[in-house]
Design a protein around this motif. Sequence first.
Motif, PDB file in Angstrom:
ATOM      1  N   MET A  87       0.825  -1.205   0.000  1.00  0.00           N
ATOM      2  CA  MET A  87       0.000   0.000   0.000  1.00  0.00           C
ATOM      3  C   MET A  87       0.860   1.256   0.000  1.00  0.00           C
ATOM      4  O   MET A  87       0.512   2.267  -0.613  1.00  0.00           O
ATOM      5  N   ALA A  88       1.977   1.200   0.690  1.00  0.00           N
ATOM      6  CA  ALA A  88       2.890   2.347   0.695  1.00  0.00           C
ATOM      7  C   ALA A  88       3.486   2.570  -0.694  1.00  0.00           C
ATOM      8  O   ALA A  88       3.711   3.722  -1.112  1.00  0.00           O
ATOM      9  N   VAL A  89       3.749   1.484  -1.433  1.00  0.00           N
ATOM     10  CA  VAL A  89       4.216   1.610  -2.815  1.00  0.00           C
ATOM     11  C   VAL A  89       3.169   2.346  -3.652  1.00  0.00           C
ATOM     12  O   VAL A  89       3.494   3.250  -4.441  1.00  0.00           O
ATOM     13  N   ILE A  90       1.889   1.980  -3.480  1.00  0.00           N
ATOM     14  CA  ILE A  90       0.809   2.670  -4.178  1.00  0.00           C
ATOM     15  C   ILE A  90       0.774   4.140  -3.781  1.00  0.00           C
ATOM     16  O   ILE A  90       0.590   5.029  -4.627  1.00  0.00           O
ATOM     17  N   PHE A  91       0.969   4.419  -2.498  1.00  0.00           N
ATOM     18  CA  PHE A  91       0.942   5.795  -1.990  1.00  0.00           C
ATOM     19  C   PHE A  91       2.033   6.641  -2.637  1.00  0.00           C
ATOM     20  O   PHE A  91       1.763   7.729  -3.164  1.00  0.00           O
ATOM     21  N   TRP A  92       3.272   6.146  -2.630  1.00  0.00           N
ATOM     22  CA  TRP A  92       4.374   6.925  -3.208  1.00  0.00           C
ATOM     23  C   TRP A  92       4.223   7.051  -4.722  1.00  0.00           C
ATOM     24  O   TRP A  92       4.526   8.103  -5.301  1.00  0.00           O
ATOM     25  N   GLY A  93       3.736   5.994  -5.367  1.00  0.00           N
ATOM     26  CA  GLY A  93       3.503   6.086  -6.808  1.00  0.00           C
ATOM     27  C   GLY A  93       2.457   7.123  -7.158  1.00  0.00           C
ATOM     28  O   GLY A  93       2.563   7.822  -8.168  1.00  0.00           O
ATOM     29  N   ASP A 139       3.390   1.077   5.518  1.00  0.00           N
ATOM     30  CA  ASP A 139       4.814   1.054   5.898  1.00  0.00           C
ATOM     31  C   ASP A 139       5.548   1.981   4.929  1.00  0.00           C
ATOM     32  O   ASP A 139       6.166   1.535   3.960  1.00  0.00           O
ATOM     33  N   LEU A 140       5.471   3.279   5.206  1.00  0.00           N
ATOM     34  CA  LEU A 140       5.981   4.280   4.263  1.00  0.00           C
ATOM     35  C   LEU A 140       7.483   4.171   4.068  1.00  0.00           C
ATOM     36  O   LEU A 140       7.981   4.286   2.943  1.00  0.00           O
ATOM     37  N   MET A 141       8.225   3.983   5.114  1.00  0.00           N
ATOM     38  CA  MET A 141       9.676   3.915   4.990  1.00  0.00           C
ATOM     39  C   MET A 141      10.115   2.598   4.356  1.00  0.00           C
ATOM     40  O   MET A 141      11.076   2.560   3.583  1.00  0.00           O
ATOM     41  N   GLY A 142       9.408   1.524   4.659  1.00  0.00           N
ATOM     42  CA  GLY A 142       9.754   0.241   4.069  1.00  0.00           C
ATOM     43  C   GLY A 142       9.608   0.233   2.567  1.00  0.00           C
ATOM     44  O   GLY A 142      10.347  -0.459   1.853  1.00  0.00           O
ATOM     45  N   ALA A 143       8.662   1.029   2.044  1.00  0.00           N
ATOM     46  CA  ALA A 143       8.435   1.083   0.601  1.00  0.00           C
ATOM     47  C   ALA A 143       9.490   1.894  -0.123  1.00  0.00           C
ATOM     48  O   ALA A 143       9.570   1.841  -1.354  1.00  0.00           O
TER      49      ALA A 143
END
Length: 363
Positions: free
Chosen positions: A125-131, A253-257
């Motif tokens: 989900m964090a990957v989707i967020f940053w994308g 997990d914002l930092m993990g992404a």
Amino acid sequence: MTTAAIDASRHITESQCPQPEKTGWIDRHFQLQAKGTHIRQEVMAGITTFLTMAYIIFVNPQILSAAGMDAQAVFVTTCLIAAIGSIAMGLFANLPIAMAPAMGLNSYFAFVLVGGMGLAWQTGMAVIFWGSLLFAAVAVFRTYIITSIPLSLRIGIATGCGLMIALVGLHNAGIIVATPSTMVTIGDVRSIPFVLGCASFLLMMVLVQRGFKAAVLISIVAITFVGWLLGDVEYQGIASLPPSIAPVFGQLDLMGALDISLIGVIISVMLVSLFESAGTFVAVTDKAGLADETGNYPNATKSLFVDSLSSAAGAFMGTSSVCPYVESATGVVEGGRTGLMAVVVGLLFLLAIFFSPLAGMIP
């Protein structure tokens, strides 16, 4: 001429001259008269659009639950972000385009990022967020981007996503299963899921060919009822208070992404979201007579910002990327020309939140 005669002449002249029609805030904000539409027409177009895309509130939770997410919570967040995105598109971009979690990217999240790459769903989900935030950053170049995407590439991306969704659907229904020799093979033709899956697809195709605007939704409801009669579906009720969204809300997990190995994945999410959205925006606005021959349409930059920021908000809330729905074209055919149509769709998604037991029954 006497004063009385002058007053009488003035009264006759004013009564003969057309008076400007009084318009309310809704008419002024959405420019209804200027675009040759009216409130009732926009409302009917919104209802039509909602019926054609309401399947997402049943399908999206099932797909994301395969990644380990709570299906009931995802049902609520799906409705919420569809409502927020659609209302924002209507109010800020004034376009007859509804928003909801994207089919294709939800499967990519569940079966590639989580199922294939082994990421925790919080990291996915964090990957989707940053994308999505990266999508917002490049939206300022919207004119160059939209006009530079070749038609063949737009078609290819949409077709590829469609084939992936079809494969996932056939697998979930048990119509195809894994096998070491040929990778996939036919499932158990005597099983209830197999029969219901085939019947649902055939019913849907018949309804589509006959022009039913809610073909997908009708098929889902009908096959669910048949599944209940056959004992494959347990009745859980129709409506209730919304389930809690705590299991998925803000769990990223914002930092993990931001691991270096996932940078390419974030860019891929951004590109797929951008291409899919740009193609849909151009297609629907062209259908509505709002786009020119080069693909430019009113408030294009605003529309891409609404899209990308809605996706980021959706990921934070616990659902996959949001995109404009090509099903909005059904509302355009019904006469929708303004953002009021999208606002109506958003309000209907808010009402749908109270029907979570029905969503849990879908086989």
